[in-house]
Every structure is written in C-alpha cells, then in structure tokens.
Design a protein around this motif. Sequence first.
Motif, PDB file in Angstrom:
ATOM      1  N   ARG A   1      -4.219   8.442  -2.060  1.00 52.92           N
ATOM      2  CA  ARG A   1      -4.104   8.647  -0.607  1.00 52.92           C
ATOM      3  C   ARG A   1      -4.541  10.063  -0.234  1.00 52.92           C
ATOM      4  O   ARG A   1      -4.069  11.037  -0.782  1.00 52.92           O
ATOM      5  CB  ARG A   1      -2.676   8.389  -0.147  1.00 52.92           C
ATOM      6  CG  ARG A   1      -2.535   8.366   1.364  1.00 52.92           C
ATOM      7  CD  ARG A   1      -1.190   7.841   1.811  1.00 52.92           C
ATOM      8  NE  ARG A   1      -1.146   6.379   1.628  1.00 52.92           N
ATOM      9  CZ  ARG A   1      -0.366   5.759   0.735  1.00 52.92           C
ATOM     10  NH1 ARG A   1       0.451   6.441  -0.031  1.00 52.92           N
ATOM     11  NH2 ARG A   1      -0.393   4.444   0.638  1.00 52.92           N
TER      12      ARG A   1
ATOM     13  N   HIS B   1       0.834  -1.213   0.000  1.00 54.86           N
ATOM     14  CA  HIS B   1       0.000   0.000   0.000  1.00 54.86           C
ATOM     15  C   HIS B   1       0.868   1.262   0.000  1.00 54.86           C
ATOM     16  O   HIS B   1       0.471   2.301  -0.537  1.00 54.86           O
ATOM     17  CB  HIS B   1      -0.942  -0.031   1.200  1.00 54.86           C
ATOM     18  CG  HIS B   1      -2.054   0.958   1.154  1.00 54.86           C
ATOM     19  ND1 HIS B   1      -2.817   1.205   0.025  1.00 54.86           N
ATOM     20  CD2 HIS B   1      -2.552   1.775   2.110  1.00 54.86           C
ATOM     21  CE1 HIS B   1      -3.728   2.125   0.289  1.00 54.86           C
ATOM     22  NE2 HIS B   1      -3.577   2.489   1.553  1.00 54.86           N
TER      23      HIS B   1
ATOM     24  N   SER C   1      -2.239   3.533  -4.967  1.00 54.92           N
ATOM     25  CA  SER C   1      -2.443   3.874  -3.556  1.00 54.92           C
ATOM     26  C   SER C   1      -1.863   5.244  -3.249  1.00 54.92           C
ATOM     27  O   SER C   1      -2.485   6.055  -2.553  1.00 54.92           O
ATOM     28  CB  SER C   1      -1.805   2.821  -2.653  1.00 54.92           C
ATOM     29  OG  SER C   1      -2.479   1.596  -2.739  1.00 54.92           O
TER      30      SER C   1
END
Length: 141
Positions: free
Chosen positions: A129, A119, A125
């Motif tokens: 985020r 992640h 990701s």
Amino acid sequence: MSELYSTTVTAIGGRNGTARSEDGLLDLHLALPKSLGGQGDATNPEQLFGAGYAACFGNAVIHVTRNKEKKIQDNDVEVIATVGMSPNGSGGFGLSVKLDVTIAGVDQAAAEAIVADAHKACPYSNAVRGNIDVTLSTHAR
C-alpha cells in the motif's frame, strides 16, 4: 507484535539464477522473461510475487468472513493476479498489480464488501500500500 510465521529464501544469480527455501520445498530455477530479452524457460520474480499475492489475498477473503453469516470456503474464491513492471522515471522500475477476484455464493454487493475488507487485512496488500498501484476487480458467481 509477535511474529506468527517466518521463512528464509535464498536467491543466487538474480533473474537467471535459483531460489531455494530453507526447508527445500521451494527449489527452482529463475529466468528472465522472453519479453525482457531472456530465455523465458523458467519462472521469474513477478510470477512468484503474483502467485504469493493471489494466494494470500484469497486467504484474506476467507479470513474476513470467518465471523460472518456467509463464510467463504476455500473453493469459493478465485484470485487472478496480473503483475506488471514498468520504468519508474528515476532510473529504476516499479510494479503494478491487478487482482481479479471472483467469489461464489454471494451477490455482487457482498462480494465487493468482502474484497474491500480483505484488501485491508491481506499482508501483501498492507505491505505494498502506497508503493505499488493495486487495482481490484470483483465478481460474484
């Protein structure tokens, strides 16, 4: 930072149009899902995003184990991405993602550590985020 890869995709007609990559490998029709009032007879941006995120995250799992004793192979990881779209409260829409990750050949604690590292490494990701809620579910097999 030097760019490792770049591609160009052209979409025409929005959710009821087409999308085509510069090399022609991606060339498809798009349709509004039935649940949003469309015909649902072609793929949609959320499915494409889910496919991209799942594939990229799976590769991140493989990548973060390259220098570890137990290397994860291509067929040892399965990622199921569920992409949701909801009103964002200010007249627009937002996405949410659930990634259900199964890794073969490791115990649950190792799988969770690998997924946490993936992640951090996955470009998808990192891109989402703080903008998209991502829920991770990890399973060892």
